[in-house]
Design a protein around this motif. Sequence first.
Motif, mmCIF file in Angstrom:
data_model
loop_
_atom_site.group_PDB
_atom_site.id
_atom_site.type_symbol
_atom_site.label_atom_id
_atom_site.label_comp_id
_atom_site.label_asym_id
_atom_site.label_seq_id
_atom_site.Cartn_x
_atom_site.Cartn_y
_atom_site.Cartn_z
ATOM 1 N N VAL A 138 -1.485 -96.299 -96.485
ATOM 2 C CA VAL A 138 -1.108 -97.694 -96.248
ATOM 3 C C VAL A 138 0.119 -97.772 -95.348
ATOM 4 O O VAL A 138 0.169 -98.561 -94.389
ATOM 5 N N LEU A 139 1.144 -96.963 -95.640
ATOM 6 C CA LEU A 139 2.358 -96.989 -94.824
ATOM 7 C C LEU A 139 2.076 -96.497 -93.408
ATOM 8 O O LEU A 139 2.653 -97.006 -92.439
ATOM 9 N N GLY A 140 1.183 -95.511 -93.306
ATOM 10 C CA GLY A 140 0.816 -95.045 -91.965
ATOM 11 C C GLY A 140 0.119 -96.122 -91.170
ATOM 12 O O GLY A 140 0.409 -96.324 -89.977
ATOM 13 N N PHE A 141 -0.793 -96.851 -91.822
ATOM 14 C CA PHE A 141 -1.483 -97.953 -91.155
ATOM 15 C C PHE A 141 -0.494 -99.036 -90.750
ATOM 16 O O PHE A 141 -0.568 -99.576 -89.634
ATOM 17 N N ALA A 142 0.441 -99.349 -91.657
ATOM 18 C CA ALA A 142 1.426 -100.387 -91.337
ATOM 19 C C ALA A 142 2.339 -99.953 -90.201
ATOM 20 O O ALA A 142 2.705 -100.762 -89.331
ATOM 21 N N GLY A 143 2.708 -98.658 -90.157
ATOM 22 C CA GLY A 143 3.569 -98.182 -89.085
ATOM 23 C C GLY A 143 2.873 -98.209 -87.742
ATOM 24 O O GLY A 143 3.484 -98.546 -86.711
ATOM 25 N N GLU A 144 1.593 -97.858 -87.728
ATOM 26 C CA GLU A 144 0.849 -97.869 -86.470
ATOM 27 C C GLU A 144 0.728 -99.275 -85.902
ATOM 28 O O GLU A 144 0.685 -99.453 -84.680
ATOM 29 N N HIS A 145 0.632 -100.268 -86.780
ATOM 30 C CA HIS A 145 0.470 -101.644 -86.311
ATOM 31 C C HIS A 145 1.794 -102.405 -86.298
ATOM 32 O O HIS A 145 1.797 -103.626 -86.085
ATOM 33 N N HIS A 146 2.895 -101.699 -86.517
ATOM 34 C CA HIS A 146 4.244 -102.276 -86.393
ATOM 35 C C HIS A 146 4.404 -103.533 -87.254
ATOM 36 O O HIS A 146 4.721 -104.620 -86.769
ATOM 37 N N PHE A 147 4.156 -103.348 -88.571
ATOM 38 C CA PHE A 147 4.305 -104.468 -89.506
ATOM 39 C C PHE A 147 5.772 -104.867 -89.626
ATOM 40 O O PHE A 147 6.666 -104.018 -89.677
ATOM 41 N N GLY A 148 5.997 -106.193 -89.681
ATOM 42 C CA GLY A 148 7.317 -106.718 -89.957
ATOM 43 C C GLY A 148 7.447 -107.105 -91.422
ATOM 44 O O GLY A 148 6.508 -106.948 -92.214
ATOM 45 N N PRO A 149 8.617 -107.627 -91.841
ATOM 46 C CA PRO A 149 8.792 -108.024 -93.253
ATOM 47 C C PRO A 149 7.760 -109.033 -93.721
ATOM 48 O O PRO A 149 7.259 -108.944 -94.845
ATOM 49 N N ALA A 150 7.432 -110.020 -92.845
ATOM 50 C CA ALA A 150 6.441 -111.019 -93.239
ATOM 51 C C ALA A 150 5.072 -110.377 -93.431
ATOM 52 O O ALA A 150 4.320 -110.732 -94.358
ATOM 53 N N ASP A 151 4.724 -109.418 -92.559
ATOM 54 C CA ASP A 151 3.435 -108.741 -92.686
ATOM 55 C C ASP A 151 3.363 -107.930 -93.975
ATOM 56 O O ASP A 151 2.329 -107.905 -94.657
ATOM 57 N N TYR A 152 4.453 -107.247 -94.309
ATOM 58 C CA TYR A 152 4.484 -106.485 -95.561
ATOM 59 C C TYR A 152 4.316 -107.413 -96.774
ATOM 60 O O TYR A 152 3.612 -107.090 -97.730
ATOM 61 N N ALA A 153 4.977 -108.578 -96.710
ATOM 62 C CA ALA A 153 4.876 -109.524 -97.825
ATOM 63 C C ALA A 153 3.447 -110.037 -97.980
ATOM 64 O O ALA A 153 2.910 -110.122 -99.100
ATOM 65 N N ILE A 154 2.808 -110.370 -96.834
ATOM 66 C CA ILE A 154 1.428 -110.869 -96.890
ATOM 67 C C ILE A 154 0.484 -109.784 -97.407
ATOM 68 O O ILE A 154 -0.406 -110.041 -98.223
ATOM 69 N N ALA A 155 0.699 -108.538 -96.960
ATOM 70 C CA ALA A 155 -0.153 -107.445 -97.415
ATOM 71 C C ALA A 155 0.016 -107.196 -98.912
ATOM 72 O O ALA A 155 -0.961 -106.981 -99.636
ATOM 73 N N ALA A 156 1.268 -107.251 -99.381
ATOM 74 C CA ALA A 156 1.506 -107.041 -100.810
ATOM 75 C C ALA A 156 0.868 -108.139 -101.650
ATOM 76 O O ALA A 156 0.232 -107.865 -102.675
ATOM 77 N N LEU A 157 1.006 -109.388 -101.196
ATOM 78 C CA LEU A 157 0.394 -110.493 -101.935
ATOM 79 C C LEU A 157 -1.124 -110.400 -101.915
ATOM 80 O O LEU A 157 -1.790 -110.715 -102.912
ATOM 81 N N SER A 158 -1.680 -109.960 -100.780
ATOM 82 C CA SER A 158 -3.133 -109.816 -100.689
ATOM 83 C C SER A 158 -3.647 -108.735 -101.643
ATOM 84 O O SER A 158 -4.662 -108.921 -102.323
ATOM 85 N N LEU A 159 -2.942 -107.599 -101.699
ATOM 86 C CA LEU A 159 -3.343 -106.537 -102.621
ATOM 87 C C LEU A 159 -3.223 -106.997 -104.074
ATOM 88 O O LEU A 159 -4.073 -106.688 -104.909
ATOM 89 N N LEU A 160 -2.163 -107.746 -104.380
ATOM 90 C CA LEU A 160 -1.985 -108.263 -105.732
ATOM 91 C C LEU A 160 -3.104 -109.236 -106.101
ATOM 92 O O LEU A 160 -3.672 -109.159 -107.207
ATOM 93 N N ALA A 161 -3.444 -110.138 -105.160
ATOM 94 C CA ALA A 161 -4.523 -111.096 -105.423
ATOM 95 C C ALA A 161 -5.857 -110.373 -105.614
ATOM 96 O O ALA A 161 -6.650 -110.720 -106.498
ATOM 97 N N LEU A 162 -6.114 -109.352 -104.772
ATOM 98 C CA LEU A 162 -7.355 -108.588 -104.902
ATOM 99 C C LEU A 162 -7.414 -107.885 -106.255
ATOM 100 O O LEU A 162 -8.461 -107.867 -106.922
ATOM 101 N N GLY A 163 -6.280 -107.322 -106.674
ATOM 102 C CA GLY A 163 -6.248 -106.652 -107.979
ATOM 103 C C GLY A 163 -6.501 -107.620 -109.119
ATOM 104 O O GLY A 163 -7.240 -107.298 -110.066
ATOM 105 N N LEU A 164 -5.914 -108.835 -109.046
ATOM 106 C CA LEU A 164 -6.137 -109.826 -110.100
ATOM 107 C C LEU A 164 -7.594 -110.280 -110.146
ATOM 108 O O LEU A 164 -8.161 -110.471 -111.227
ATOM 109 N N VAL A 165 -8.204 -110.453 -108.971
ATOM 110 C CA VAL A 165 -9.611 -110.867 -108.930
ATOM 111 C C VAL A 165 -10.503 -109.783 -109.530
ATOM 112 O O VAL A 165 -11.404 -110.070 -110.336
#
Length: 498
Positions: free
Chosen positions: A217-244
């Motif tokens: 995951v960190l490698g993918f984020a580094g390759e696509h140059h994720f910013g703080p907002a991108d990390y937050a959206i990705a974390a929330l998306s993973l959390l929502a997917l886990g809850l579903v």
Amino acid sequence: MTPDAAPPPLPAATQPERRLHPMSWLFVLLQQLKQFIVPLIALVVFGSGDRDELWPLIGVAVLVVTSLWQYFTYRYGVSGDSLVVRSGLLERSVRVIPFARIHNVALQQSVLHRVFGVAEVRLESAGGKKPEAQMRVLKLEDALALEALVRRRGTAASDAGEVREADTLLALSPLEVLKVGLISNRGLIVIGAGVAGVSQFSPRVLPNFFEAFGTRVLGFAGEHHFGPADYAIAALSLLALGLVLLRLLSVLLALLQYFGFRLSEHERRLTVERGLLARWRTSASRRRIQAWTLREGLIHRLLKRRSLEVDTAVAEEQNQQRALREIAPVATPARCDELIEHLLPKAAWTQLQWQALPTSAWWRLLLPEIVPTLLAAGFATWRFGAWGLLALLWLPWSAWRARQRIRRAAYGVNASVVAVREGWWSRHWRFAEIDKLQALQLTRSPIDRRCGTATLWMDTSGAGAMAPPLRIRFLPEAEAQALYAALSRTLAKQALRW
């Protein structure tokens, strides 16, 4: 299992003894293999040499002989008002079980049971750590006949009397079963058990998995140059997917466990039948119910539903499902009230007068959260600097929540029942018939003595580990003493009813 079918009655007088089902040895063998499967696999995997590889076969052969031995030496029959169970040949055992002692009859059918048309029968009482008798397995018709006999003898009904069909009190449709899954958190329990099992098998499996997942995951984020907002959206998306996914697992488990749920009543005896692949059928006398719990969580309120549970006077064996616990896994508030009114007609549940607790006691609900919050804030500040002080925002939220909880807290007492209401985000009502109370205790902590309050504890038989306590907290001392004295006088005049 067909609860409305009229099973062939067993003779009222002393009858010839009966054997278990001819295939019972197979089910006993499978149960024993579950207990010894790990040692057997270990012998196969880690054994060395031809001689060592024979030990698993020898172990299985011993289990087969033991299972066949139990089949040929196990007998049961009816003698007067008792069930007689005989087992053993060299070391013989004769167990005489009065029908009046049997509080619960549980029938269980796994998928394999249903293929062979058999059922496992468990007869339970209020005493002891194990069932009075466990018959693995009987032909389904014989199991239903034995259940009908226990029901008739337990209620002192005439065996020659007319058999009345059971009245259905509650039946859940598939849609209601789906709501059970949405409300419950059984998926989380299964995941926890799976994590524990994998950890026991190999402690490094889960750490290695999360390490590899995090690296990708960190490698993918580094390759696509994720910013703080991108990390937050990705974390929330993973959390929502886990809850579903967790909720979907809970729904699946609810379908397996509660599909075809049916609560019925026959001659003051309640019977619950449920299950999709494996079927459970449990029954207990209404007089064996010791306490009641009505639950309402956040999702309950969104779906306009509640859950109704009971404690019965049956000892709970370790890792064994409760005999008769859920009267209504999910139902509308009005339907729950109707069930309570029907099963406890003298309680006048809907007319119960509730007495509020002192609202000034809200800070005592806040106390247990102050120290952990301060410790968490201190650690966060040491680790992340001034941002860690944001953890202190939990205290205003906790204070507001404590005020809401104390505003809803109340108790009610009439001539028949004593009830307690607690909770706010997740609410519950806990109540019991006064003549089912086994003990009263008035306690005062140092804070109680400082504030002039007391806590009244009320104990019943068969309270489950997950059931909330039957207690009234933060009562003014004079009011607590008066209530304690009134309940004591009532109990002294009435006989304890099991």
